[in-house]
Design a protein around this motif. Structure first.
Motif, PDB file in Angstrom:
ATOM      1  N   LEU A   1       0.865  -1.115  -0.111  1.00  0.00           N
ATOM      2  CA  LEU A   1      -0.005   0.074   0.001  1.00  0.00           C
ATOM      3  C   LEU A   1       0.784   1.243   0.086  1.00  0.00           C
ATOM      4  O   LEU A   1       1.950   1.339   0.653  1.00  0.00           O
ATOM      5  N   PRO A   2       0.757   2.246  -0.705  1.00  0.00           N
ATOM      6  CA  PRO A   2       1.414   3.486  -0.688  1.00  0.00           C
ATOM      7  C   PRO A   2       1.538   4.049   0.612  1.00  0.00           C
ATOM      8  O   PRO A   2       0.634   4.066   1.409  1.00  0.00           O
ATOM      9  N   LEU A   3       2.596   4.665   0.861  1.00  0.00           N
ATOM     10  CA  LEU A   3       2.991   5.317   2.507  1.00  0.00           C
ATOM     11  C   LEU A   3       2.100   6.318   2.568  1.00  0.00           C
ATOM     12  O   LEU A   3       1.516   6.182   3.792  1.00  0.00           O
ATOM     13  N   SER A   4       1.204   6.872   1.697  1.00  0.00           N
ATOM     14  CA  SER A   4       0.343   8.003   2.141  1.00  0.00           C
ATOM     15  C   SER A   4      -0.790   7.438   2.673  1.00  0.00           C
ATOM     16  O   SER A   4      -1.620   7.873   3.547  1.00  0.00           O
ATOM     17  N   ALA A   5      -1.152   6.337   2.004  1.00  0.00           N
ATOM     18  CA  ALA A   5      -2.315   5.471   2.373  1.00  0.00           C
ATOM     19  C   ALA A   5      -2.193   4.761   3.645  1.00  0.00           C
ATOM     20  O   ALA A   5      -3.042   4.707   4.681  1.00  0.00           O
ATOM     21  N   VAL A   6      -0.902   4.403   4.232  1.00  0.00           N
ATOM     22  CA  VAL A   6      -0.782   3.845   5.378  1.00  0.00           C
ATOM     23  C   VAL A   6      -0.650   4.722   6.499  1.00  0.00           C
ATOM     24  O   VAL A   6      -1.493   4.429   7.674  1.00  0.00           O
ATOM     25  N   LEU A   7      -0.289   6.157   5.936  1.00  0.00           N
ATOM     26  CA  LEU A   7      -0.080   6.974   7.251  1.00  0.00           C
ATOM     27  C   LEU A   7      -1.501   7.754   7.353  1.00  0.00           C
ATOM     28  O   LEU A   7      -1.890   7.753   8.707  1.00  0.00           O
ATOM     29  N   ALA A   8      -2.380   7.873   6.689  1.00  0.00           N
ATOM     30  CA  ALA A   8      -3.892   8.131   6.529  1.00  0.00           C
ATOM     31  C   ALA A   8      -4.463   7.265   7.278  1.00  0.00           C
ATOM     32  O   ALA A   8      -5.541   7.643   8.307  1.00  0.00           O
ATOM     33  N   GLU A   9      -4.436   6.000   7.177  1.00  0.00           N
ATOM     34  CA  GLU A   9      -5.068   4.741   7.980  1.00  0.00           C
ATOM     35  C   GLU A   9      -4.968   5.003   9.412  1.00  0.00           C
ATOM     36  O   GLU A   9      -5.542   4.854  10.124  1.00  0.00           O
TER      37      GLU A   9
ATOM     38  N   ALA B   1       4.799  13.987   8.579  1.00  0.00           N
ATOM     39  CA  ALA B   1       4.082  14.712   7.510  1.00  0.00           C
ATOM     40  C   ALA B   1       4.907  14.048   6.344  1.00  0.00           C
ATOM     41  O   ALA B   1       6.037  13.419   6.271  1.00  0.00           O
ATOM     42  N   VAL B   2       4.352  13.929   5.087  1.00  0.00           N
ATOM     43  CA  VAL B   2       4.915  13.563   3.651  1.00  0.00           C
ATOM     44  C   VAL B   2       4.486  14.719   2.831  1.00  0.00           C
ATOM     45  O   VAL B   2       3.263  14.668   2.442  1.00  0.00           O
ATOM     46  N   HIS B   3       5.208  15.449   1.889  1.00  0.00           N
ATOM     47  CA  HIS B   3       4.977  16.203   1.109  1.00  0.00           C
ATOM     48  C   HIS B   3       5.557  15.964  -0.190  1.00  0.00           C
ATOM     49  O   HIS B   3       4.981  16.459  -1.147  1.00  0.00           O
ATOM     50  N   ASP B   4       6.479  15.117  -0.352  1.00  0.00           N
ATOM     51  CA  ASP B   4       7.167  14.844  -1.685  1.00  0.00           C
ATOM     52  C   ASP B   4       6.426  13.846  -2.130  1.00  0.00           C
ATOM     53  O   ASP B   4       5.863  12.518  -1.727  1.00  0.00           O
ATOM     54  N   PRO B   5       5.656  13.888  -3.242  1.00  0.00           N
ATOM     55  CA  PRO B   5       4.866  12.853  -3.930  1.00  0.00           C
ATOM     56  C   PRO B   5       5.575  11.424  -4.094  1.00  0.00           C
ATOM     57  O   PRO B   5       4.703  10.418  -3.963  1.00  0.00           O
ATOM     58  N   ALA B   6       6.730  11.653  -4.560  1.00  0.00           N
ATOM     59  CA  ALA B   6       7.374  10.309  -4.806  1.00  0.00           C
ATOM     60  C   ALA B   6       7.483   9.401  -3.648  1.00  0.00           C
ATOM     61  O   ALA B   6       7.461   8.417  -3.337  1.00  0.00           O
ATOM     62  N   VAL B   7       7.881  10.241  -2.544  1.00  0.00           N
ATOM     63  CA  VAL B   7       8.060   9.401  -0.876  1.00  0.00           C
ATOM     64  C   VAL B   7       6.629   8.946  -0.862  1.00  0.00           C
ATOM     65  O   VAL B   7       6.387   7.814  -0.231  1.00  0.00           O
ATOM     66  N   ALA B   8       5.571   9.733  -0.941  1.00  0.00           N
ATOM     67  CA  ALA B   8       4.047   9.330  -0.559  1.00  0.00           C
ATOM     68  C   ALA B   8       3.769   8.156  -1.558  1.00  0.00           C
ATOM     69  O   ALA B   8       3.014   7.493  -0.895  1.00  0.00           O
ATOM     70  N   ALA B   9       4.254   7.770  -2.476  1.00  0.00           N
ATOM     71  CA  ALA B   9       3.816   6.617  -3.357  1.00  0.00           C
ATOM     72  C   ALA B   9       4.707   5.667  -3.248  1.00  0.00           C
ATOM     73  O   ALA B   9       4.290   4.426  -3.812  1.00  0.00           O
ATOM     74  N   LEU B  10       5.827   5.563  -2.293  1.00  0.00           N
ATOM     75  CA  LEU B  10       6.490   4.367  -2.058  1.00  0.00           C
ATOM     76  C   LEU B  10       5.553   3.092  -1.170  1.00  0.00           C
ATOM     77  O   LEU B  10       4.575   3.571  -0.628  1.00  0.00           O
ATOM     78  N   PRO B  11       5.812   2.013  -1.683  1.00  0.00           N
ATOM     79  CA  PRO B  11       4.889   0.924  -1.521  1.00  0.00           C
ATOM     80  C   PRO B  11       5.328   0.368   0.096  1.00  0.00           C
ATOM     81  O   PRO B  11       6.539   0.222   0.217  1.00  0.00           O
TER      82      PRO B  11
END
Length: 378
Positions: free
Chosen positions: A311-319, A329-339
């Motif tokens: 799951l993308p890191l951004s989705a994990v943090l949201a959950e 926090a994550v602001h870099d889209p490439a970092v947020a998309a890391l599985p």
């Protein structure tokens, strides 16, 4: 006996020699006075459970129930009586409910809990008293002009309650029909029980259901554009649009579950899930492909642990943010998309955050009072 005619509710005559009190104003109160301490405490628990119990309160109820065989018998006897009181007009219900009101700190508004000495054998049930108390509730309703319409109409709910948990909170609910519902963190659910059907509207969050079988009254859970229908089973439903996940996830632990769009027009596209199966339905309620799930994976949040698979890191943090302040926090889209593939202890989310640089090409930086996940330096 008074010379005047005593009022009785339509369809609710006094039976088995049960004496109807003199007037609607005193009917319920006189019958409450006749309850034994165990019966009165059981009625208090019935009202309290209808409002929802947290984990500590649920443990308190279980301890009371197991303390003496008469407690379970009394609780079974009082089941349904509080529903009759709830169905009364406000003026009549207020009088009876004041006698069984429960202070959230554990004190009764009028009666203190009275311990009951252990008996050598369970006391036999007393259906006459239960019928009489329900009849008294009907007398109040008839006096207010509401009983006949309530009895005649199947479109009006006999029980309605809204339940809500805050972030980091879970709640166990025992419904009047015998079903059990456990709400996860940040969850809102509205329960409506009718004479011919049962319905839960899951506005946000996720819940685990253990449904009491009743073929005459199907049990529906509505979430988004999806309707989940059962008779008796154990299953979970998830609907979390607030964190960008508008799909409805259904997983079955026991029994069988029907998943369809909420609109009748799409009903032919319904699918049926068996134990160990899960499916996600889109925003219009259309089910996707069925997948397998381990029994322990159904509503794993009940054990304070979540698992993520690619799951993308951004989705994990949201959950994780649904359960508490992750403080990151994550602001870099490439970092947020890391599985991310991980199993996270919800009581130690900080350990997961600190471990991220060991499993992903990232590092943690303090920026303006916030920890930010940024790409590792090359």
């Amino acid at each position: 006996m008074n010379d005047r005619t005593r009022p009785t509710a339509p369809g609710m005559p006094a039976r088995d020699g049960a004496r109807m009190p003199d007037t609607p104003d005193t009917a319920g109160e006189e019958l409450l006075e006749e309850l034994s301490p165990a019966e009165f405490e059981a009625l208090r628990w019935s009202v309290r459970i209808g409002d929802g119990l947290d984990a500590a309160e649920r443990a308190e109820f279980e301890a009371w129930r197991r303390a003496d065989p008469t407690h379970q018998a009394a609780y079974d006897e009082m089941t349904g009586v509080s529903e009759a009181i709830d169905a009364m007009p406000a003026a009549g219900a207020a009088r009876l409910q004041a006698r069984v009101a429960i202070d959230r700190a554990g004190e009764s508004a009028t009666h203190a809990a009275v311990p009951v000495a252990p008996a050598t054998s369970p006391a036999p049930p007393r259906p006459t008293r239960r019928r009489a108390l329900a009849a008294a509730a009907a007398v109040f309703a008839a006096a207010g002009g509401g009983w006949f319409g309530w009895e005649a109409s199947r479109s009006e709910p006999v029980f309605e309650q809204r339940y809500q948990t805050q972030r980091g909170q879970q709640l166990d609910v025992a419904l009047p029909d015998g079903s059990q519902m456990r709400l996860d963190t940040a969850t809102t659910a509205e329960v409506s029980l009718y004479r011919g059907r049962r319905e839960v509207r899951l506005a946000e969050g996720q819940a685990m259901f253990a449904v009491q079988s009743d073929k005459a009254r199907p049990f529906d859970v509505r979430a988004g554009g999806t309707r989940v229908t059962v008779v008796g089973t154990r299953f979970s439903v998830r609907y979390t649009p607030s964190i960008g996940r508008p799909e409805v996830q259904v997983a079955v632990q026991e029994g069988r579950v029907r998943v369809a769009a909420a609109s009748d027009a799409a009903a032919p596209a319904a699918i049926e899930l068996a134990p160990g199966e899960t499916v996600a339905a889109d925003a219009q309620g259309r089910p996707g492909p069925v997948a397998r799930i381990a029994p322990e994976g159904v509503a794993a949040w009940r054990g304070n642990r979540l698992s993520f698979d690619n799951l993308p890191l951004s989705a994990v943090l949201a959950e994780l943010g649904r359960y508490g302040d992750v403080g990151i926090a994550v602001h870099d889209p490439a970092v947020a998309a890391l599985p991310v593939t991980a199993s996270v202890d919800l009581q130690r989310m900080g350990d997961f955050v600190r471990s991220l640089p060991q499993v992903l090409p990232v590092r943690l930086e303090r920026r303006q009072g916030t920890t930010e996940i940024v790409a590792a330096k090359r």
